[in-house]
Scaffold this active site. Sequence first.
Site, PDB file in Angstrom:
ATOM      1  N   GLY A 265       0.802  -1.214   0.000  1.00 48.27           N
ATOM      2  CA  GLY A 265       0.000   0.000   0.000  1.00 48.27           C
ATOM      3  C   GLY A 265       0.832   1.260   0.000  1.00 48.27           C
ATOM      4  O   GLY A 265       0.394   2.304   0.496  1.00 48.27           O
TER       5      GLY A 265
ATOM      6  N   ALA B 296       5.737   9.148  -8.213  1.00 54.73           N
ATOM      7  CA  ALA B 296       4.550   8.968  -7.377  1.00 54.73           C
ATOM      8  C   ALA B 296       4.864   9.383  -5.949  1.00 54.73           C
ATOM      9  O   ALA B 296       5.916   9.040  -5.413  1.00 54.73           O
ATOM     10  CB  ALA B 296       4.088   7.514  -7.407  1.00 54.73           C
TER      11      ALA B 296
ATOM     12  N   LYS C  74      18.315   0.962 -14.026  1.00 48.52           N
ATOM     13  CA  LYS C  74      17.571   1.611 -12.947  1.00 48.52           C
ATOM     14  C   LYS C  74      18.403   1.654 -11.669  1.00 48.52           C
ATOM     15  O   LYS C  74      18.360   2.635 -10.916  1.00 48.52           O
ATOM     16  CB  LYS C  74      16.257   0.851 -12.698  1.00 48.52           C
ATOM     17  CG  LYS C  74      15.360   1.459 -11.607  1.00 48.52           C
ATOM     18  CD  LYS C  74      14.849   2.821 -12.005  1.00 48.52           C
ATOM     19  CE  LYS C  74      14.015   3.480 -10.905  1.00 48.52           C
ATOM     20  NZ  LYS C  74      12.757   2.795 -10.621  1.00 48.52           N
TER      21      LYS C  74
ATOM     22  N   ASN D 147      19.208   4.936  -9.472  1.00 46.46           N
ATOM     23  CA  ASN D 147      18.874   4.968  -8.041  1.00 46.46           C
ATOM     24  C   ASN D 147      20.110   5.173  -7.168  1.00 46.46           C
ATOM     25  O   ASN D 147      20.064   5.910  -6.182  1.00 46.46           O
ATOM     26  CB  ASN D 147      18.177   3.669  -7.634  1.00 46.46           C
ATOM     27  CG  ASN D 147      16.737   3.612  -8.092  1.00 46.46           C
ATOM     28  OD1 ASN D 147      16.112   4.636  -8.333  1.00 46.46           O
ATOM     29  ND2 ASN D 147      16.198   2.411  -8.225  1.00 46.46           N
TER      30      ASN D 147
ATOM     31  N   ASN E  56      19.352   8.630  -5.321  1.00 40.86           N
ATOM     32  CA  ASN E  56      18.729   8.397  -4.013  1.00 40.86           C
ATOM     33  C   ASN E  56      19.619   8.718  -2.820  1.00 40.86           C
ATOM     34  O   ASN E  56      19.236   9.519  -1.957  1.00 40.86           O
ATOM     35  CB  ASN E  56      18.205   6.961  -3.930  1.00 40.86           C
ATOM     36  CG  ASN E  56      16.828   6.808  -4.525  1.00 40.86           C
ATOM     37  OD1 ASN E  56      15.831   6.851  -3.826  1.00 40.86           O
ATOM     38  ND2 ASN E  56      16.760   6.644  -5.844  1.00 40.86           N
TER      39      ASN E  56
ATOM     40  N   ASN F 215      15.625  16.327  -6.264  1.00 39.44           N
ATOM     41  CA  ASN F 215      16.423  15.703  -7.317  1.00 39.44           C
ATOM     42  C   ASN F 215      17.131  16.719  -8.214  1.00 39.44           C
ATOM     43  O   ASN F 215      18.283  16.527  -8.603  1.00 39.44           O
ATOM     44  CB  ASN F 215      15.549  14.797  -8.183  1.00 39.44           C
ATOM     45  CG  ASN F 215      15.002  13.615  -7.417  1.00 39.44           C
ATOM     46  OD1 ASN F 215      15.390  13.362  -6.285  1.00 39.44           O
ATOM     47  ND2 ASN F 215      14.081  12.884  -8.026  1.00 39.44           N
TER      48      ASN F 215
ATOM     49  N   SER G 159      12.806   8.632  -2.953  1.00 38.49           N
ATOM     50  CA  SER G 159      12.232   7.765  -1.916  1.00 38.49           C
ATOM     51  C   SER G 159      13.186   7.617  -0.736  1.00 38.49           C
ATOM     52  O   SER G 159      12.752   7.568   0.423  1.00 38.49           O
ATOM     53  CB  SER G 159      11.901   6.391  -2.508  1.00 38.49           C
ATOM     54  OG  SER G 159      13.061   5.776  -3.041  1.00 38.49           O
TER      55      SER G 159
ATOM     56  N   GLU H 148      16.505   1.687   1.364  1.00 38.72           N
ATOM     57  CA  GLU H 148      16.808   0.556   0.489  1.00 38.72           C
ATOM     58  C   GLU H 148      18.271   0.567   0.050  1.00 38.72           C
ATOM     59  O   GLU H 148      18.604   0.059  -1.020  1.00 38.72           O
ATOM     60  CB  GLU H 148      15.890   0.584  -0.727  1.00 38.72           C
ATOM     61  CG  GLU H 148      14.420   0.359  -0.395  1.00 38.72           C
ATOM     62  CD  GLU H 148      13.524   0.404  -1.612  1.00 38.72           C
ATOM     63  OE1 GLU H 148      13.099  -0.674  -2.078  1.00 38.72           O
ATOM     64  OE2 GLU H 148      13.242   1.513  -2.106  1.00 38.72           O
TER      65      GLU H 148
END
Length: 295
Positions: free
Chosen positions: A8, A126, A180, A184, A188, A198, A246, A258
């Site tokens: 979610g 998003a 990708k 990242n 990130n 960014n 993120s 991450e």
Amino acid sequence: MKIGIIGGGAIGLLVASYFHQQKHEIMLYTRTDEQAKIINESGILLSLNENISQMCINTKKLSSHIDPCDILIICVKQYHLEKIKSIINNFKGDTILFLQNGMSHIEYVKKLSINNCFVGIVEHGALKMSMNEIKHTGLGTIKIGQIKGNQEALEKLLTLHTEGFSLQFENNWLYILHQKCLVNCTINPLTAILNIRNGELITNDYFKQISKLLFNEVASVLQLNKEVEWQKVIKICEKTSMNYSSMNRDLYFGRETEIESMLGYVKNLAIQKKINVPTIELVYNVIKGLEKKKG
């Protein structure tokens, strides 16, 4: 089709919203009862260019049982995968798509008994505004690769493609994941450490120099074309100039990042290849230190 979506967060809410708009039957699985209750009562609110759409989407808290579906899409963060592996292993369907940052999940996916296994990267912007509100901040595409399976499953997955929310098949799945990963690993951690949006990575000359140092090391380890891929990083920073990454948000709010599946993966690959990567080591350790500081 019947589509199950686990997660979610920003990406889970985004794909659930768009696939619901395509008239597919969605079952969204969330980590908490609270989020499931809010979505079941008020729907998901999708914001795009100041327009807000409300979607009534069936939602339940994730348990050991996944309802039968044509495609199961995994949208949890990389470090949450470990916690739900037993649930995924019990999935009775034959098609699954993983949408994670980083590379740490690939060996696990290869070993799954599920017939058709896909991995993908999300190039949409998003931003999750609340438990049931998602802002689509940048139009992109979802690139998918097939790790194993048949052509029929691929064709079925690609029927999810629309002009407004595109899916693009890439034959070389390792390349798209490495590509990708490079983006990242560059954007990130630095935006998280510097606490910037960014765009500042390329508009501030000093930050840009640091970005290029980190980029060059990661590109060398992943064996990607530096000239071509650097221009892609520049374009992404320009396109998402006002966005926070993120990892920036995770660090800002005291959440786990991450970093292990991004720079941690590249750092370990560099050790295997006996490549010296001092900038990667530095940035990795700064993020780990800030995680520890924030608890």
